[in-house]
Write an enzyme that holds these catalytic residues in place. Sequence first.
Site, PDB file in Angstrom:
ATOM      1  N   ARG A 170       7.640  45.089  26.237  1.00  0.00           N
ATOM      2  CA  ARG A 170       7.237  43.798  26.785  1.00  0.00           C
ATOM      3  C   ARG A 170       6.152  44.045  27.824  1.00  0.00           C
ATOM      4  O   ARG A 170       6.126  45.088  28.493  1.00  0.00           O
ATOM      5  CB  ARG A 170       8.427  43.089  27.453  1.00  0.00           C
ATOM      6  CG  ARG A 170       9.409  42.472  26.474  1.00  0.00           C
ATOM      7  CD  ARG A 170       8.829  41.265  25.758  1.00  0.00           C
ATOM      8  NE  ARG A 170       9.758  40.615  24.847  1.00  0.00           N
ATOM      9  CZ  ARG A 170       9.768  40.785  23.520  1.00  0.00           C
ATOM     10  NH1 ARG A 170       8.895  41.602  22.949  1.00  0.00           N
ATOM     11  NH2 ARG A 170      10.628  40.127  22.763  1.00  0.00           N
ATOM     12  N   HIS A 213       0.491  41.474  19.945  1.00  0.00           N
ATOM     13  CA  HIS A 213       1.956  41.353  19.752  1.00  0.00           C
ATOM     14  C   HIS A 213       2.306  41.285  18.255  1.00  0.00           C
ATOM     15  O   HIS A 213       2.958  40.347  17.797  1.00  0.00           O
ATOM     16  CB  HIS A 213       2.494  40.122  20.486  1.00  0.00           C
ATOM     17  CG  HIS A 213       3.964  40.228  20.781  1.00  0.00           C
ATOM     18  ND1 HIS A 213       4.523  39.791  21.948  1.00  0.00           N
ATOM     19  CD2 HIS A 213       5.001  40.720  20.045  1.00  0.00           C
ATOM     20  CE1 HIS A 213       5.833  40.003  21.920  1.00  0.00           C
ATOM     21  NE2 HIS A 213       6.139  40.575  20.765  1.00  0.00           N
TER      22      HIS A 213
END
Length: 310
Positions: A225, A273
């Site tokens: 993350r 991502h």
Amino acid sequence: MSVLLVVGNGKVEAEWFRAVAAALPDEQVVRPGDGFDPDAVAVALVAGPPAGALRGLRNLLLIQSLWAGVDGLLADPTLPASTPLARLVDPQLTASMSESVLLHVLWLHRQMPAYRRFQAERAWRPLPQPSAGERRVGVLGLGSLGRAACATLSGLGFAVSGWSRTEQDLAGVRCLSGPAGLAALLDGCEILVNLLPLTAETGSVLSAGLFARLARGAGVINMGRGRHLMEADLLAALDAGQVGHAVLDVLTVEPAPPEHPFWTHPRITLTPHVAASSDPRTASAIAAEAVRAVRNGRPVAGLVSRARGY
Ligand code: NDP
Ligand code: OXD
């Protein structure tokens, strides 16, 4: 009783709905816009839902995430507090992450960032090339994704160390845990891969102190993350040559704003991502199995500990 599907990204909602409805032909699958009875919702299937989406579902028996990471869900104070929460454990997503890790580890191992620079300079300059067995790779996180990535890398002969909270035992991998284990992993590590979940303990783990322990010029790959990374610390470590190149699939703010320095940094590779995206075709089958487990009183796979945060 019904199954509520909440997909935060409107562009893919219809695809998720088709896949989930097909996987659950005997269930009534509803979406937030449908006029449904909230008291009838037994299971919520969620892919990045907006905060508050599950408020007031009094008879909810399970929240099944359609993503692997649940940090966004746990950050929502309105998430029903006592309902079991499961993260997605999908072999297809795991395989996809292993591909991404292998791609970027090989890219760094075979010194491609340097060769890209040499090409721009029209310089035909071979570098000495260590073998995979001489390359020290560290993987933070030995969960579904980290374990598979380690197996892929050790299968190619890399010298792989892995770090977890509790002790693990993986063939061909030096398994380490706790603060002393992290220090041992970082010492001399040349390529570091982050596959930790974002929790109260793991936030900002990729910081100046960690970079300083790596081998000089190490590669850093962040697939966990964005909030695992102290962005200013990375820029400083790149400027100082302590980190040679960073591959970042996740950022604190996604998408990065146009003025963000990472877009143009010559020693940073950004991907949007996409290291391992949930695939509705496979994830819906896993979600359907979770719904059937709830209906039949069987254990649900991938349950999250709210206390641990993963
Ligand atoms: P898991 O929950 O299966 O595994 C988490 C691992 O992290 C475990 O090995 C756990 O240790 C370890 N861990 C947790 N806290 C600590 C700590 N404080 N110190 C050391 N180790 C710790 O997660 P997954 O493998 O399924 O996924 C990992 C993350 O990958 C997700 O949470 C998500 O953020 C990210 N992800 C990113 C994607 C992308 O496209 N970029 C796609 C999918 C996921 P232990 O084994 O002891 O419990
Ligand atoms: C996930 C992700 O958590 O896509 O599944 O990052």
